[in-house]
Structure formats: C-alpha cells, structure tokens
Design a protein around this motif. Structure first.
Motif, PDB file in Angstrom:
ATOM      1  N   ARG A   9      40.285  39.902  49.881  1.00  0.00           N
ATOM      2  CA  ARG A   9      40.650  40.383  51.358  1.00  0.00           C
ATOM      3  C   ARG A   9      41.937  39.215  51.705  1.00  0.00           C
ATOM      4  NH1 ARG A   9      42.805  41.805  55.032  1.00  0.00           N
ATOM      5  NH2 ARG A   9      41.990  42.391  56.933  1.00  0.00           N
ATOM      6  N   THR A  68      44.027  44.893  50.965  1.00  0.00           N
ATOM      7  CA  THR A  68      42.968  45.503  51.505  1.00  0.00           C
ATOM      8  C   THR A  68      42.673  46.786  51.028  1.00  0.00           C
ATOM      9  OG1 THR A  68      44.812  46.337  52.893  1.00  0.00           O
ATOM     10  CG2 THR A  68      43.532  44.272  53.847  1.00  0.00           C
ATOM     11  N   ILE A 116      37.663  46.040  53.836  1.00  0.00           N
ATOM     12  CA  ILE A 116      38.693  46.429  52.553  1.00  0.00           C
ATOM     13  C   ILE A 116      38.433  48.062  52.456  1.00  0.00           C
ATOM     14  CG2 ILE A 116      38.976  46.228  50.063  1.00  0.00           C
ATOM     15  CD1 ILE A 116      38.175  43.505  50.320  1.00  0.00           C
TER      16      ILE A 116
END
Length: 208
Positions: A70, A74, A102
């Motif tokens: 992350r 994403t 994500i």
C-alpha cells in the motif's frame, strides 16, 4: 539462485516482499503491481523485462505485506498458480489486500501453469494480456462461487444463487451492485427480477 534464509530478529519473512527493491523503482502513479507466489516467478518475469512484480518470501501472504504494498501502489493483480492450492492462497491474499483499501484483480492462468512456466512457453506479451484482462475482485469471487454448481439443473442454480448472495450484498455501491446482479443473473440463466428478490430476502434475513 536465491537462498531461503532462516527467520531471525533482523529478518522476518512475513514483513518483506521478494523483488520489491526492484519493483518500487519502476512503479509510477497509477501503475499496477503483480503479486506472484514464488521467487522464480519474479526472476523469470524480470529476466523477460517485466519488473513490476513481487512475491512473498516462501510463506503465506500477510497483512504486513499488504500494508507494505500500500505504500507504493493501490492497484494489484494477483497471479498465483492455477492449481487449487494456488487459488486458495490467492483468495487469502486478495482479502488482505482488499482490507487495506487496495484495488485487486485476479489473473486467470491456464490450468497447470504458474507465471514462470507460462512466460517461458507463451512469452511475456501473452502474459501481459492475461494481466490486462484480469477479473476485478467481485467478478472473480462470483466466478469462483458459481463454477462449483451444476447450472443445468434447478437445484444447481439455487445453490449458485445462495453462494453468490453474500458476495452481491457486500457491494456497497448501489450502481455496482445492480451491475453485478445483472451480470450474475445472465451467468446463471435467471431473471434479474428473481435475483433481486433473492438479494432483498437475504438482506432482510441478515438484518434480523
């Protein structure tokens, strides 16, 4: 060849990702990272000119690894082995990535292949096409839930609907839910109205 180092106070496999030191240099805003199962998948893809790929270090994918991803992107495509064990591991990783906010998609490799063997036999461009046509998380989960049912029988369709209902109800966007209800109805060969009724009934039962 990699050395499968033992755990130590200075090195924890569950908090690191193989290949991230290279992958992070090629990640740009909006670019996707490919998550694979094995070291050799990373090595093979890198050797063929694909560097935006990482693997867990010989252990199950962890929440710490999801949080590490992350920090750099994403958008992730999960490309695990096509066998049952690989798909089960993929599902666990998918849920952890999704929990971290994500956007996850799943690459569907032909049965019997992993990224390493697929690229060696079919080439990188063919693998790129698989990555580019990866199924979004909800679509993948619906396909996995439905494919186990015999859609040639009424009972099979009933079981498929029962498996799909919690997935459909998990979609927060009203537009997204409506779209996936329509897609699922077409996959199952039932009417949209009937499936919407089942979703409403399931939602009411969950609220009790």
């Amino acid at each position: 060849k990699y050395l499968n180092t033992s755990e130590s106070p200075l090195f924890s496999k569950g908090t690191q990702l193989y290949g991230l030191n290279v992958a992070k240099e090629s990640l740009t805003r909006g670019s996707r990272l490919v998550l694979v199962e094995g070291y050799m998948d990373v090595v093979c893809l890198y050797r063929h000119g694909f560097s935006q790929v990482v693997a867990s270090l010989g252990t199950a994918f962890t929440r710490q690894q999801a949080r590490l991803i992350r920090r750099y992107t994403t958008d992730v495509v999960v490309a695990y082995d096509a066998d049952a064990a690989g798909q089960s591991a993929a599902m666990r990783g998918i849920e952890l990535l999704n929990d971290e906010g994500i956007n996850v998609a799943v690459a569907s490799l032909p049965q019997g292949y992993d990224p390493d063997s697929y690229v060696q036999e079919h080439g990188l461009e063919s693998f790129r096409r698989i990555v580019d046509t990866s199924a979004p998380l909800i679509e993948y989960k619906l396909n996995e839930a439905i494919k186990k049912a015999d859609l040639e029988t009424v009972e099979g369709k009933v079981r498929a609907v029962e498996a799909a209902l919690p997935i459909l109800l998990s979609i927060e966007s009203a537009v997204g839910r409506e779209g996936y209800i329509e897609m699922t109805a077409e996959m199952l060969g039932v009417t949209v109205a009937a499936l919407k009724d089942e979703v409403r009934r399931f939602q009411a039962n969950q609220a009790r």
